[in-house]
Design an enzyme around this catalytic site. Structure first.
Site, PDB file in Angstrom:
ATOM      1  N   ASP A 106       0.861  -1.195   0.000  1.00 51.78           N
ATOM      2  CA  ASP A 106       0.000   0.000   0.000  1.00 51.78           C
ATOM      3  C   ASP A 106       0.890   1.236   0.000  1.00 51.78           C
ATOM      4  O   ASP A 106       2.077   1.163   0.343  1.00 51.78           O
ATOM      5  CB  ASP A 106      -0.959   0.012   1.204  1.00 51.78           C
ATOM      6  CG  ASP A 106      -0.242   0.016   2.541  1.00 51.78           C
ATOM      7  OD1 ASP A 106       0.754  -0.721   2.691  1.00 51.78           O
ATOM      8  OD2 ASP A 106      -0.652   0.773   3.447  1.00 51.78           O
ATOM      9  N   GLU A 171      -0.163  -0.996   5.849  1.00 46.64           N
ATOM     10  CA  GLU A 171       0.903  -0.462   6.706  1.00 46.64           C
ATOM     11  C   GLU A 171       0.775   1.035   6.917  1.00 46.64           C
ATOM     12  O   GLU A 171       0.978   1.552   8.023  1.00 46.64           O
ATOM     13  CB  GLU A 171       2.279  -0.782   6.089  1.00 46.64           C
ATOM     14  CG  GLU A 171       3.446  -0.546   7.030  1.00 46.64           C
ATOM     15  CD  GLU A 171       4.029   0.860   7.018  1.00 46.64           C
ATOM     16  OE1 GLU A 171       4.848   1.164   7.885  1.00 46.64           O
ATOM     17  OE2 GLU A 171       3.653   1.667   6.145  1.00 46.64           O
TER      18      GLU A 171
HETATM   19  C1  LIG Z   1       8.669   3.829   7.624  1.00 47.90           C
HETATM   20  C2  LIG Z   1       7.478   3.411   6.802  1.00 47.90           C
HETATM   21  N1  LIG Z   1       7.856   3.395   5.438  1.00 47.90           N
HETATM   22  C3  LIG Z   1       6.319   4.383   7.000  1.00 47.90           C
HETATM   23  O1  LIG Z   1       6.170   5.285   6.227  1.00 47.90           O
HETATM   24  N2  LIG Z   1       5.512   4.150   8.045  1.00 47.90           N
HETATM   25  C4  LIG Z   1       4.404   4.997   8.403  1.00 47.90           C
HETATM   26  C5  LIG Z   1       3.539   4.181   9.344  1.00 47.90           C
HETATM   27  C6  LIG Z   1       2.532   4.945  10.130  1.00 47.90           C
HETATM   28  C7  LIG Z   1       2.706   5.536  11.317  1.00 47.90           C
HETATM   29  N3  LIG Z   1       1.528   6.089  11.671  1.00 47.90           N
HETATM   30  C8  LIG Z   1       0.674   5.799  10.705  1.00 47.90           C
HETATM   31  N4  LIG Z   1       1.297   5.108   9.769  1.00 47.90           N
HETATM   32  C9  LIG Z   1       4.910   6.260   9.072  1.00 47.90           C
HETATM   33  O2  LIG Z   1       5.941   6.226   9.750  1.00 47.90           O
HETATM   34  O3  LIG Z   1       4.236   7.307   8.913  1.00 47.90           O
HETATM   35 ZN   LIG Z   2       6.659   1.936   4.301  1.00 45.04          ZN
HETATM   36 ZN   LIG Z   3       5.195   4.994   4.368  1.00 40.86          ZN
END
Ligand SMILES: C[C@H](N)C(=O)N[C@@H](Cc1c[nH]cn1)C(=O)O
Ligand SMILES: [Zn+2]
Ligand SMILES: [Zn+2]
Length: 481
Positions: A106, A171
């Site tokens: 995603d 994710e």
């Molecule tokens: C590090 C990863 N690629 C990412 O972008 N994770 C998101 C996950 C997240 C956290 N809160 C909601 N979604 C992020 O760090 O923003």
């Molecule tokens: Zn990611």
């Molecule tokens: Zn991300």
């Protein structure tokens, strides 16, 4: 050198060089799928991206299960089935170690009119960079893992490790349902896994890195509701307390202009900085001026490398993301919005607990709202609640990772932490007890979540070599022990 080990690696690397255009073309097909998980209307595209992943795994002889992870309750009360999670595996040899890699297909939202120079869903190569939403976060790295497995098959080399794969499609919105799935499958799918590897973050410079920590995250919605419909500010302005005024006061109470979070008690839990930890920052390559240029900012809140890296890795931060219901179109509509929802998130660090943070934030907002003496109603809700994650850099996969980086890039990796969140990382470690590592291949300037997200052809292709070398080095370590 001409050792048998390096001959194997050279064969693998040659195959990857020879097939790089095919690999890039496949990334283009994946990027073309608008798998934005934040928009429920696009979950069909999320499913499509998972189907494409499954097709690729099956084409290589892997077995795929689409594990259902329940439903999500929408704000209108309706329940919808979440996209499934891919649990895949290849034929197992019990004498070999088992690596399970995790990734997601995603993506964050993207529109050309947000300021992209190219269409976000058409992978476009300019000066060695492959631009497109998801190119680096996280479709490129997921494909690189699969291409690394394909490389062993294509060169008729025996796979040195057993492979398991987890790929999800939620994710970016907090990995809904995945923690529970891990718990359910702890004694089955995970029972023979030795190492879990994640490649969903970036280096901090042009130098390759291994990551041993991520921040956690909690996402907050602050809703203020007043009149039963939007009102004319010429008629009601001055005689009612506006929901937006309350919300601005609430959001304005959260942090000061140095970036300090003003929620009482929140900073108390943060792990103290030791002299030993302080030293770790000295050798990290980090070009402050380049970072300023990449982000287009005049100055950072800290004026040195150590300060910036600590702010990113070891201190909490609070960001305000948006206001739903507020007038945000171009033009000058003179409306008083009846209901507004402020959205912010807090990145959490060792030793903070999302549940404690939630209580502290709610208490603080309620106290500020009480001072507003408002007739409006306040509702604070949260999503995500992901804990920070830390690894032991002496664990076996880190040793193999160092050797693999050396073999591909000819230098030692930097040992870094990550300011972003991989919501499931902590669950992998705590629930399965398996050694979990992060092996990033994305560049420091890839612009995850931003306009013009990209991965360089160099990082994508050398990253594929890194994964192929990692399998090899991990197996060598087992043989040597
Ligand atoms: C590090 C990863 N690629 C990412 O972008 N994770 C998101 C996950 C997240 C956290 N809160 C909601 N979604 C992020 O760090 O923003
Ligand atoms: Zn990611
Ligand atoms: Zn991300």
């Amino acid at each position: 050198s001409s050792s048998p080990s390096s001959a194997v690696l050279q064969t693998l690397f040659q195959y990857i060089n020879d097939h790089q255009n095919e690999f890039v073309q496949r990334l283009g097909e994946w990027v073309a799928v608008k798998s934005d998980s934040s928009n429920q209307a696009l979950w069909g595209e999320v499913r499509k991206s998972l189907n494409m992943t499954s097709d690729r795994i099956q084409a290589m002889g892997g077995q795929v299960e689409f594990a259902e992870v329940g439903t999500k309750q929408l704000p209108n009360g309706e329940s919808v089935a979440l996209p499934p999670v891919i649990l895949a595996q290849f034929k197992r040899d019990p004498s070999k170690p088992t690596v399970c890699f995790y990734g997601h297909t995603d993506v964050q939202p993207a529109k050309k009119e947000d300021g992209w120079s190219t269409d976000p869903y058409t992978l476009t190569e300019i000066n060695g960079n492959l631009y497109g939403r998801g190119a680096t976060d996280n479709k490129g790295p997921v494909l690189a893992w699969l291409h690394a497995v394909e490389t062993y098959q294509g060169t008729k080399q025996e796979m040195p490790v057993n492979i398991k794969i987890i790929v999800e499609g939620m994710e970016e919105v907090g990995s809904d349902g995945l923690a529970e799935l891990i718990r359910q499958r702890n004694d089955s799918f995970f029972s023979d896994v030795d190492y879990i590897v994640i490649s969903d973050n970036v280096w901090v410079s042009r130098h390759p890195a291994l990551t041993y920590g991520t921040r956690g995250s909690s996402y907050f919605f602050v809703e203020v509701e007043g009149p039963k419909l939007d009102l004319h500010s010429g008629v009601f302005g001055g005689s009612i307390q506006e929901p937006m005024t309350d919300l601005i006061a609430l959001l304005g109470s959260l942090l000061d202009n140095t970036g300090k979070i003003l929620v009482p008690g929140l900073n108390d839990a943060v792990a103290p900085l030791t002299e030993e930890e302080k030293k770790l920052y000295e050798d990290i390559h980090f070009d402050l001026d380049e970072m300023k240029k990449t982000a287009g900012v005049k100055r950072f809140l800290q004026d040195n490398k150590e300060g910036i890296l600590m702010a990113r890795w070891r201190y909490p931060s609070l960001s305000i993301h948006g206001i739903e219901g507020a007038f945000s179109d171009p033009g000058s509509k003179t409306v008083i919005p009846r209901r507004v929802i402020g959205k912010f998130s807090i990145r959490q660090v060792p030793n903070m607990e999302p549940a404690v943070v939630e209580t502290q934030v709610k208490k603080h907002l309620e106290e500020v709202f009480a001072k507003q003496k408002s007739p409006n109603t306040l509702k604070v809700t949260t999503t995500v609640g992901a804990k920070p994650w830390m690894a032991n850099v002496n664990d076996v996969p880190y040793v193999a990772g160092r050797k693999a980086v050396k073999a591909v890039f000819g230098e030692e990796p930097e040992l870094i932490r990550e300011g972003s969140t991989i919501p499931i990382a902590n669950n992998f470690q705590e629930v399965t007890g398996k050694s979990t590592m992060m092996l990033p291949i994305s560049g420091h300037d890839d612009g995850e979540h931003s306009q013009n997200e990209k991965i360089s052809r160099y990082n994508f292709i050398e990253g594929t070599k890194l994964f192929a070398a990692f399998f090899h080095e991990l197996a060598q370590l087992q043989k040597d022990s």
